[in-house]
Design an enzyme around this catalytic site. Structure first.
Site, PDB file in Angstrom:
ATOM      1  N   CYS A 386       8.504 -15.305  -3.485  1.00 45.89           N
ATOM      2  CA  CYS A 386       7.899 -16.026  -2.361  1.00 45.89           C
ATOM      3  C   CYS A 386       7.905 -17.528  -2.622  1.00 45.89           C
ATOM      4  O   CYS A 386       8.946 -18.158  -2.496  1.00 45.89           O
ATOM      5  CB  CYS A 386       6.506 -15.484  -2.076  1.00 45.89           C
ATOM      6  N   HIS A 516       7.340  -9.849  -1.799  1.00 49.53           N
ATOM      7  CA  HIS A 516       6.677  -9.573  -3.078  1.00 49.53           C
ATOM      8  C   HIS A 516       7.035  -8.157  -3.523  1.00 49.53           C
ATOM      9  O   HIS A 516       6.233  -7.234  -3.388  1.00 49.53           O
ATOM     10  CB  HIS A 516       5.160  -9.697  -2.925  1.00 49.53           C
ATOM     11  N   GLU A 518       6.973  -6.882  -6.227  1.00 51.55           N
ATOM     12  CA  GLU A 518       6.080  -6.356  -7.280  1.00 51.55           C
ATOM     13  C   GLU A 518       5.095  -5.325  -6.736  1.00 51.55           C
ATOM     14  O   GLU A 518       4.610  -4.474  -7.469  1.00 51.55           O
ATOM     15  CB  GLU A 518       5.332  -7.499  -7.979  1.00 51.55           C
TER      16      GLU A 518
HETATM   17  N1  GLN Z   1       2.536 -20.701   0.198  1.00 56.60           N
HETATM   18  C1  GLN Z   1       3.759 -20.105   0.583  1.00 56.60           C
HETATM   19  C2  GLN Z   1       3.738 -19.580   2.010  1.00 56.60           C
HETATM   20  O1  GLN Z   1       2.703 -19.409   2.578  1.00 56.60           O
HETATM   21  C3  GLN Z   1       4.130 -18.998  -0.362  1.00 56.60           C
HETATM   22  C4  GLN Z   1       3.222 -17.824  -0.289  1.00 56.60           C
HETATM   23  C5  GLN Z   1       3.388 -16.853  -1.421  1.00 56.60           C
HETATM   24  O2  GLN Z   1       3.914 -17.218  -2.468  1.00 56.60           O
HETATM   25  N2  GLN Z   1       2.914 -15.641  -1.225  1.00 56.60           N
HETATM   26  O3  GLN Z   1       4.766 -19.331   2.588  1.00 56.60           O
END
Ligand code: GLN
Length: 542
Positions: A386, A516, A518
């Site tokens: 992300c 994500h 994970e």
């Molecule tokens: N802050 C970033 C967004 O909102 C990444 C979010 C994250 O890493 N889950 O897109």
């Protein structure tokens, strides 16, 4: 009839009640029962989405887009099922449902009170767990916090009533048995007090599970039994072990499942522990090590350094490493270090692979970008999750595409090259300060490009689903230039607008995802991108 196992905690928080609950679930599953789990979080927040990671650890994301306490992650990993967001109950949710009902006249003129109206709402939610299956033999219910906290009193009252109302309920109390250093003895008094509090509420535990450094001896077991009004057999020792996935085996050795079934008048069905036993035995024997660095920022909490904010990333690394027969040595690195001491970046040389996990806000971003530049230029295998992918795009734009000052608008609104920007519908949401449960959340599909590394990692599947939690994305305006300079967006949303996966050919392993993965990694079923990272790390080491 459904059987409920209610898990409460005593003495101190942070005992690993989530692991304990998940492990009870695991032994029931291995005995052939259908099991799901519910987590009760007594805080007033509607969900965990607005909680700071250093405040409450990781925010777990469910398939259906819930933002929840990390314990749900333990349940999913141990039970190998997807658990929906309705299996998380908070005070905020319960009260808002009750108030909404009152405002719409559903209580027919009655005085609306904590008992029975709030407790009825709690019971209604416990009795309606969701999931892919609808019929369960067992529903595990973990009540957050410890007995004696103001905030969980109504939840305890609700589960007390369940037995009174004829439900099949087993109460499990998890406590801590400290060893007093100066005396050199394990002390049971805190457990006795905790159970006393529980009994004042009207709950007599059926089992007491003691967390301790060393296995609890029979003398202490008998003492707890006598003072807490249970049989010594039902005091189960849950001492620290090298690997949390070994806890179900610890319970099985003490015949916890058999004892639970006996109390409920159920017969013991199958008993299949072989796969799990072999898995744990294999892990214990691994001697080849690989070094993985996680460059994040949510580590320091006061004077303590904790990794709670990245628990699923850490578990995913372990699953993938074990799958590749190596023992992971994970080091947590605060990215801010590289901002204060830029020269320290060369310390990354010792790692076989680096991960930059998710994150929010400005702090630590420069250190992460410096990290990504270093691993890209020095051929160290990299996985960006992300924010970790977004910053890889920023780094590439600045240092390869020549877009000086490129940035994400999360960090710098006036950047000349906003290569990462709001997903369009997020602008209105944020302007109106609607922060709760409004990110792009939960599982979304991505179409993987033919012939890409990512597609190979996903077993040549064309369409894959991973879980998301973000407001920003790769700005479509810059895709052409980024790709022209060699970055490959190898997975996109089905409409082609959102960049879901990226990779860099001519690098041993440089991957990123807006998702994500994970959250879907499980023991014996590692997440593909993590598996690929470990394979690349192994290769680098060799
Ligand atoms: N802050 C970033 C967004 O909102 C990444 C979010 C994250 O890493 N889950 O897109």
């Amino acid at each position: 009839m459904v059987n409920y196992i209610i898990v409460t905690g005593g003495v101190i928080s942070g005992l690993g009640k989530g692991i304990t609950t998940a492990s009870i679930g695991k032994i029931l599953v291995n005995h052939g029962y259908k099991v799901t789990a519910i987590k009760i979080d007594p805080y007033i927040n509607f969900d965990a989405g607005t909680l700071r990671p250093t405040e409450h650890g990781e925010v777990w994301v469910t398939e259906d887009g819930g933002e929840i306490d990390q314990d749900l992650g333990h349940y999913e990993r141990f039970l190998d099922i997807n658990i929906p967001k309705c299996n998380n109950i908070t005070t905020g949710q319960v009260y808002s449902a009750v108030i909404e009902k009152e405002r719409s006249g559903k209580y027919l003129g009655k005085t609306v009170q904590p008992i029975p109206h709030v407790t009825d709402e709690i019971k209604r939610r416990i009795r309606a767990p969701g999931g892919e299956e609808t019929k369960f033999d067992f529903v595990l219910v973990e009540i957050g916090g410890t007995v004696g906290d103001y905030e969980n009193v109504l939840f305890l009252e609700a589960v007390r009533q369940m037995k009174l109302e004829g439900e099949k309920v087993i109460y499990v109390h998890v406590t801590y048995v400290p060893v007093l250093k100066s005396v050199g003895e394990a002390k049971t008094k805190p457990t006795q007090h905790s159970v006393k509090l529980l009994r004042e509420i009207g709950i007599q535990p059926d089992f007491i599970i003691t967390r301790s450094e060393k296995p609890l001896d029979d003398v202490r077991k008998e003492k707890i039994a006598l003072f807490c009004n249970i049989s010594g057999e039902d005091v189960i020792s849950d001492s620290n072990i090298d690997n949390v996935y070994g806890v179900p085996l610890l319970f099985e050795e003490q015949e916890l499942c058999k004892k639970i079934l006996k109390k409920l008048g159920l017969r013991k069905e199958e008993n299949d522990f072989n796969a799990w036993k072999n898995y744990i035995a294999k892990i214990r024997k691994l001697d080849k090590k690989i070094k993985i660095g996680i460059v994040g920022k949510y580590f320091d909490i006061g004077a303590f350094k904790l990794s709670d904010a990245y628990i699923s990333v850490i578990e995913a690394v372990k699953h993938a490493a074990w799958n590749n027969n190596v023992r992971p040595e994970i080091e947590w690195i605060d990215s801010k270090i590289f901002e204060k001491h830029p020269r320290k970046i060369v310390n990354l040389k010792k790692f076989d692979a680096i991960i930059v996990p998710g994150g929010f806000g400005l702090s630590g971003v420069d250190g992460k970008i410096a990290t990504i530049k270093y691993v890209r230029e020095n051929n160290i295998p990299y996985l960006g999750l992300c924010l970790g992918m977004q910053l890889a795009v920023v780094e590439y734009a600045r240092n390869v595409c020549g877009l000086k000052g490129a940035n994400t608008t999360e960090v710098e609104k006036t950047t000349p090259y906003p290569v990462i920007d709001f997903i369009p519908d997020q602008v209105k949401i944020v302007t109106e300060s609607r922060y709760g449960a409004t990110m792009r959340l939960g599982a979304y599909p991505a179409i993987l490009a033919d012939g890409s590394l990512i597609r190979k990692l996903y077993n040549d599947q064309n369409k894959v689903y991973e879980r998301h939690r973000h407001r920003y994305e790769v700005n479509p305006k810059y895709i052409e230039i980024l790709e022209k300079k060699g970055l490959v967006f190898s997975g996109r949303s089905p409409d082609g607008i959102l960049m879901e996966f990226m990779e860099l050919p001519n690098h041993p392993y440089f991957t990123g995802t807006q998702a994500h993965p994970e959250f879907k990694s499980r023991p014996m079923k590692p997440a593909p991108l993590f598996d690929g990272l470990i394979k690349a790390a192994k290769k680098k080491k060799e």
